[in-house]
Design a protein around this motif. Structure first.
Motif: not given
Length: 1298
Positions: A715-725, A734-735, A750-758, A1266-1269
């Motif tokens: 998964x880690x490898x896959x996430x990097x590949x997709x993130x590098x696009x 991708x699915x 396409x990448x793990x990225x959790x953020x909050x709307x304050x 990528x940092x996300x990975x």
């Protein structure tokens, strides 16, 4: 290495201008290498250290570490290179020449400091250093001095005085006279604080260690005081601050003060007079002294007659000390003795701390005359500073300039962080003084005609405001209550943005001070802000909580760079004209460009997302976990937000869930290659319904562990590949990532990225129609976070009833105190304490009118200063009313029902101690009370009188700037230690210590953690002397920077006791353990899980010195405590049974020994199985005990049969060997030594090398990641356990964040 002690503008490169050496008697004495000088050469550094300074702080890259601990410096040399020092010879007037070890990058001024600290040269302050007849510049580095080399002679040349130099000289002499006087520490001034370790170690451990070797079985007194024994109900207060022999004053002078004849008249100025002093010697001789440009001499003035002519004998001395030596034999004798004692003290007892530590108790002390203290009080301390040209510091400019210093390489970053830390500690001290002056009414308001609550103040270039809702700003958020909590939320925001440290984005210096019931916010002033309206100034954010909102492209660009580490979502809101405005922060966050052109952000009170458990929103339902627990509950304000640690933990939890979901789906795809891939949306519910706490995982039986690990790697490898696009990933993969992203609430598909709307759920904030889906997802994310808090984080916490009671009492005390005028303060505080803690049923408050009666009544003024209220409502409070209010507050604020109506009921029902409650309320509110025994339980008189309340101190919250590179080294060292590479770990920790010293000076809580870990490593590696030295420093530092009875200090005492025992210093080890037990009893009481460890330690040491009955009292108590907190079947309890059995064996009470060992054996057998090493050991010991019991019984039978004529073989009672006791001590303290054969050792080394290569290969592959990975794997959790070296496993390595 230099140590910060004095206030000096840190923006200047020479921010260490008056920083003394860390060593007591200068660089030439033993121990000079303790804080080695460091030369920082080339700017190259490991990749991991090239990150922004903030990258190691809590705001990490989306909750994931950017690099795995331990990999920072592997394979690369450490770039902090030790610089070789050299010796110079010092020639000073009146003493023999001596050698001094110096380092090339030290400044000339540091030699000045060493000379001002040395016993034989400490009386000089006004001198210069000459090399070959040329004067050396104060601020030049030694390496830049031409001709300075090994063996060079530096001559001390006396210089003429100026008024400034004369003042510095008098202040220095006063400091020398007071050097053993603890009054500054008790009074909480000049960053002095208390330390009592030397009372229990009887001097320095290093020397005594050498002396006491080989005397391990000498008779020693092991009897503890009664109040320390298990089961004792007595909790005395006086032993908290034992009498230190050194504090008995050696009186050198009766009075040293400024003369009333100051300043000199014009005609005397022209004769060189600078100022006049008045002295009364110990022999009662009264003399007047002139400080002139050439030195000090006696003049003929008296108290009432001015005659500046020299008196006889006409002795002119360049030093005041030399003059006083001439005229007072007692001064000469006592001053010499005093300095001898001063330099014998450990340097860590004398160095100033970076922030003031206050003591909540103090003994009764005489108030002595002190000219320097008096001068400070009436000049720099009370608002006169702004009238002294050149004395005020432009705090904002200093704070921002230090942030702008270059940070491209390690030396630059160290210089920058050191300057930032120095300015922050100085700013905190100044802001605290100012806040106290504001509340005490000593600063004029800038809007004096307004009501007290609305007043604002400027003092010493710092802006002060009170924690009240003055303009209905917080009307929708809870009014005054919200205005009170907003400053601390804002401070947390400032801390966070400072930690991220984005270039070009500036925050205000912020300190929050609670004093006398008021909350004061102190801030540095944005240039130009006072000359214009806020409406004109704000170019980003909102001044009315979201009605009018503006944005600015430069602010969006700067804040975008903080959004990833802070998990803040860039979003759009509607303003009052229904226009869309883009923000990258909460709407309250304001952006103002100052007259200096810098981009400032302020009002950061909603940096973190709201806690929905305390924010009921109509029409919004919380997850089942929340509703089941009775949430949401309305709170008294709407500014409740999630802590940053919680946000990080939640994101990390989501990341692991993301990895598991994707791995599961990849495995499903692999298992059914011919079928259609299972979609996540069908297989498991999306995040709106899924429980984040219970992620789907591969079934344990269906796949081996290895395959699930390889699935995660895939998964880690896959996430990097997709993130590098780069287009190489196939659509089905991708699915997988897209589904996993959606399920965990990632903002990217396409990448793990959790953020909050304050701004979600913020009153008054509206969102555009086009963002409704995003808003819905964000709402769900906040609900999930609220559920995560309840179901995952809270269960790990335990409710402290005592904490709950004292916090509730603090809330009541705050408003109680606001109605008290200054003259009634001690009466009001003692009355509150009586109502809170005394069993006396009806205490009566003494109104201040008792002392002085005024015939005239002052008319009430509307604009009196904040602390000058004059009502007496506080005097009618009763214990019943206070406890009723405490119970009500606990219910309203914490939703906890207290089942008590009086303090005695609370003590009885919840097992609390009054002394502990007193300590807690004193620390929380800043009260200082007299050190004496209080009769809390007397029903005939109240426990406290007015005279028992000595002082009230400010409680200060501030930013703690970090040493980021040092922190990296520390983490790398910790990781190495956990992997078993002790030597490499030790080197990295030593390097971290150097860097910490470079940034913080010699005193800091993080240096304390460094020293503790170094001590433990040296102990494990068999170097007990070094372990003792480092741990002694750790204890001293913990006492000084955290407090003498802080929980960390108690732990440091326990570690030091272990190393003392290992060094055969048995009586010292016992003294330290008894001190630790006393402090634990005072702070927590006997009913605390840590007491088991402490009592096991004491019991083992007493067993070692053959005090069996005493040993049993402690060990049996430890067994009871362990059973209560860990359950009767825990391994800790099994070990406890074994320790008790060993003592019974030594007493030859084999039946009891067998009984306990059987209990232990049963636990081992149940928990670990019959084949486990521990079970087998216990079984062997049982056999041994049985044989001894049988032999004893046989002997007894022989005696019964044949009487005294029986022929009895002598019984073998073995006293425990020190080695066996030490082995058990190591076990209970978490230090396991593992014996390995040579073959095992070679295999282990080969395995470690193989894994190291594997790590290197993975690391090289991950370079472009990528940092996300970056997967936040624990530092080699399972592997490292196997790859420990023969030395030791150390499961309890301390971490910095304690």
């Amino acid at each position: 290495m230099v140590i910060k002690t004095d206030e000096l503008p840190a923006a200047a490169p020479a921010d260490s201008a008056r920083e003394p050496s860390s060593q007591a008697g200068g660089k030439g004495r033993p121990g000079a290498a303790e804080l080695p000088s460091v030369m920082l050469l080339n700017g190259d550094c490991p990749e991991s250290l090239k990150k922004e300074a903030g990258a190691t702080e809590p705001p990490r890259e989306n909750g994931l570490d950017e690099a795995e601990p331990g990999e920072e410096t592997s394979g690369q040399e450490v770039i902090v290179i030790q610089d070789t020092g050299f010796s110079v010879k010092i020639l000073a007037p009146g003493i023999e020449p001596f050698s001094l070890q110096v380092s090339p990058q030290e400044m000339v001024q540091e030699i000045h400091q060493v000379l001002m600290d040395r016993e034989d040269t400490c009386h000089r302050t006004c001198f210069s250093l000459h090399l070959d007849g040329n004067m050396l510049d104060h601020f030049s580095e030694l390496r830049s001095v031409e001709g300075l080399q090994e063996g060079s002679v530096l001559r001390v040349v006396e210089e003429p005085y100026t008024v400034r130099e004369a003042r510095i000289h008098v202040r220095h002499v006063r400091d020398l006279l007071k050097s053993l006087d603890p009054s500054d520490a008790f009074n909480g001034v000049d960053c002095n604080s208390l330390s009592f370790l030397s009372v229990f170690t009887d001097g320095d451990l290093g020397d005594s260690g050498k002396r006491k070797k080989g005397l391990e079985m000498d008779p020693i007194d092991c009897t503890p005081p009664e109040y320390i024994l298990p089961g004792s109900r007595e909790r005395p207060l006086c032993p908290l601050q034992p009498q230190n022999r050194d504090w008995k004053p050696l009186q050198c002078l009766k009075v040293l003060t400024m003369s009333g004849w100051n300043p000199p008249p014009g005609n005397r100025k022209m004769h060189g007079d600078l100022m006049y002093l008045f002295v009364i010697t110990a022999e009662d001789r009264q003399v007047s002294i002139t400080a002139s440009t050439r030195g000090f001499y006696l003049n003929q003035s008296t108290a009432y007659h001015f005659n500046p002519k020299p008196a006889s004998p006409r002795f002119l001395s360049h030093s005041l000390v030399e003059l006083l030596n001439q005229i007072s034999p007692t001064f000469k004798k006592n001053f010499a003795a005093l300095q001898k004692k001063r330099v014998q003290r450990h340097p860590f007892e004398r160095i100033a701390t970076p922030f003031q530590v206050y003591s909540w108790t103090a003994p009764q002390a005489e108030h002595a005359m002190d000219c320097v203290r008096a001068e400070d009080a009436y000049t720099s301390r009370l608002g006169y500073e702004e009238h002294i040209p050149g004395q005020t510091r432009d705090w904002n400019e200093e704070l921002q300039t230090t942030r702008e210093l270059p940070r491209k390489n390690l030396p630059e970053r160290l210089l920058r962080e050191r300057a930032i830390f120095k300015v922050h500690s100085d700013f905190t001290a100044a802001a605290t003084r100012g806040a106290v002056a504001v509340i005490d009414g000593n600063v004029m308001a800038i809007n004096p005609s307004e009501e007290t609550k609305m007043q604002m103040f400027i003092w010493n270039n710092i802006f002060f405001s009170l924690g009240f809702d003055v303009r209905d700003h917080y009307k929708d958020f809870g009014g005054d209550v919200a205005a009170y909590v907003a400053p601390t939320n804002d401070l947390n925001g400032v801390r966070t943005y400072n930690a991220v440290d984005v270039e070009g984005l500036y925050t205000l210096g912020t300190v929050v001070v609670d004093y006398r019931g008021y909350r004061v916010t102190a801030q540095s002033i944005i240039p130009g802000i006072l000359e214009r309206d806020q409406e004109q100034s704000v170019i980003y954010g909102s001044i009315d909580f979201g009605k009018t909102v503006v944005s600015h492209p430069r602010y969006l660009e700067l804040l975008e760079r903080t959004s990833r580490p802070l998990k803040i979502l860039r979003h759009r809101v509607l303003n009052d004209r229904d226009e869309e405005v883009e923000l990258c922060s909460s709407v309250e966050c304001k952006g103002i460009i100052g007259n200096d052109g810098r981009h400032y952000i302020l009002d950061l009170l909603r940096t973190f997302p709201p806690d929905l458990n305390f924010l009921p929103v109509p029409g919004e339902a919380l997850p089942e976990e929340c509703t089941r627990a009775g949430f949401p509950r309305a709170h008294r304000h709407k500014l409740c937000c999630l802590r940053q640690e919680l946000v990080d933990a939640f994101v990390e939890h989501r990341y692991l869930l993301f990895m598991k979901l994707a791995a599961l789906q990849l495995m499903q795809q692999k298992a059914s290659k011919t079928e259609n891939p299972t979609s996540l949306e069908n297989g498991s519910a999306p995040s709106s319904e899924s429980k984040p706490e219970d992620p789907p995982a591969p079934e344990a039986g269906s796949e081996e562990e290895g395959s699930s690990a390889s699935g995660l790697a895939k998964v880690k490898e896959l996430a990097e590949t997709i993130a590098s696009d780069d287009g190489t990933a196939d659509p089905r993969s991708r699915e997988v990532i897209r589904n996993a992203c959606k399920a965990v609430g990632s903002i990217s598909s396409t990448a793990f990225d959790v953020r909050f709307n304050p701004d979600i759920f913020s009153p008054g904030v509206r969102f555009p129609e086009s963002c409704q889906e995003e808003v819905r997802d964000q709402k769900q994310l906040l609900k999930d976070a609220a559920a995560f808090l309840l179901s995952c984080q809270i269960p790990g916490l335990k409710i402290g009833i005592g904490e709950l009671i004292t916090r509730s009492a603090k809330h009541i005390f705050k408003t109680y105190l606001q109605g008290v005028e200054l003259s009634g303060l001690s009466a009001a505080i003692s009355h509150f304490l009586n109502c809170f803690l005394s069993s006396y049923p009806n205490p009566v408050a003494h109104l201040p009118a008792d002392e002085l009666v005024s015939k005239k009544r002052n008319r009430r003024r509307r604009n009196r200063p904040p602390g000058a209220a004059d009502n007496t409502a506080w005097a009618v409070m009763t214990p019943q009313e206070l406890w009723k209010n405490i119970c009500q507050e606990a219910k309203n604020y914490f939703d906890f029902s207290l089942e008590c109506e009086t303090v005695d009921q609370a003590v009885e029902i919840y097992g609390l101690q009054k002394i502990t409650l007193l300590r807690e309320i004193s620390l929380k509110t800043g009260i200082q009370i007299l050190l004496k025994e209080y009769s809390f339980d007397s029903r005939h008189k109240p426990a406290f009188t007015e005279e028992d309340v000595l002082n009230i101190f400010p409680v200060v919250k501030h930013v703690n700037p970090k040493a980021s590179d040092a922190f990296h080294f520390f983490q790398s060292g910790q990781a190495k230690v956990q992997q078993g590479f002790l030597k490499e770990g030790c080197e990295l920790i030593n390097e971290a210590l150097n860097l910490f010293n470079n940034v913080y000076g010699a005193m800091h809580v993080e240096i304390c953690a460094c020293l503790r870990l170094l001590a433990r490593l040296h102990y494990i590696m068999g170097d007990y002397t070094e372990a003792l030295s480092n741990q002694q420093k750790a204890v001293l530092m913990s006492e000084r920077v955290l407090g003498i009875e802080h929980p960390s200090t108690i732990q440091e005492y326990m570690h030091l006791a272990l190393y003392c025992f290992a060094s055969s210093q048995l009586s010292t080890a016992l003294s330290l353990l008894y001190r630790a037990r006393y402090l634990t009893l005072l702070v927590f009481g006997e009913d605390h899980p840590e007491m088991a460890l402490l009592d096991n330690n004491i019991g083992l040491v007493l067993h070692g010195v053959m005090e069996y009955d005493l040993s049993l009292r402690f060990l049996e108590n430890a067994l009871a405590v362990s059973t209560k907190y860990h359950g009767p079947k825990s391994l800790k309890v099994a070990l406890s049974h074994h320790l008790v059995a060993r003592v019974y064996e030594s007493k030859a009470e084999f039946r009891s020994a067998l009984q306990h060992e059987k209990e232990g054996y049963t636990i081992y057998k149940t928990q670990l199985g019959e084949d486990h090493e521990k079970t087998k050991e216990s079984s062997e010991y049982l056999k041994c005990l049985t044989q001894q019991a049988v032999a004893l019984q046989r002997t007894m039978n022989e005696i019964y049969r044949n009487g005294s004529s029986a022929n009895i073989p002598p019984l073998k009672f073995t006293a425990p060997s020190m080695a066996s006791v030490l082995e058990q001590l190591n076990v209970i303290n978490g230090i396991l030594f593992i014996p390995l054969s040579q073959k095992d050792l070679e295999n282990l080394k080969a395995e470690v090398a193989r894994r190291h290569q594997l790590q290197e290969a993975i690391k090289n592959r991950d370079k472009a990641e990528e940092p996300m990975a970056t997967v936040p794997e624990p530092a080699g959790a399972s592997e490292d356990a196997a790859s420990q070296p023969p030395a030791a496993k150390d499961p309890s390595s301390p971490s910095l964040q304690e």
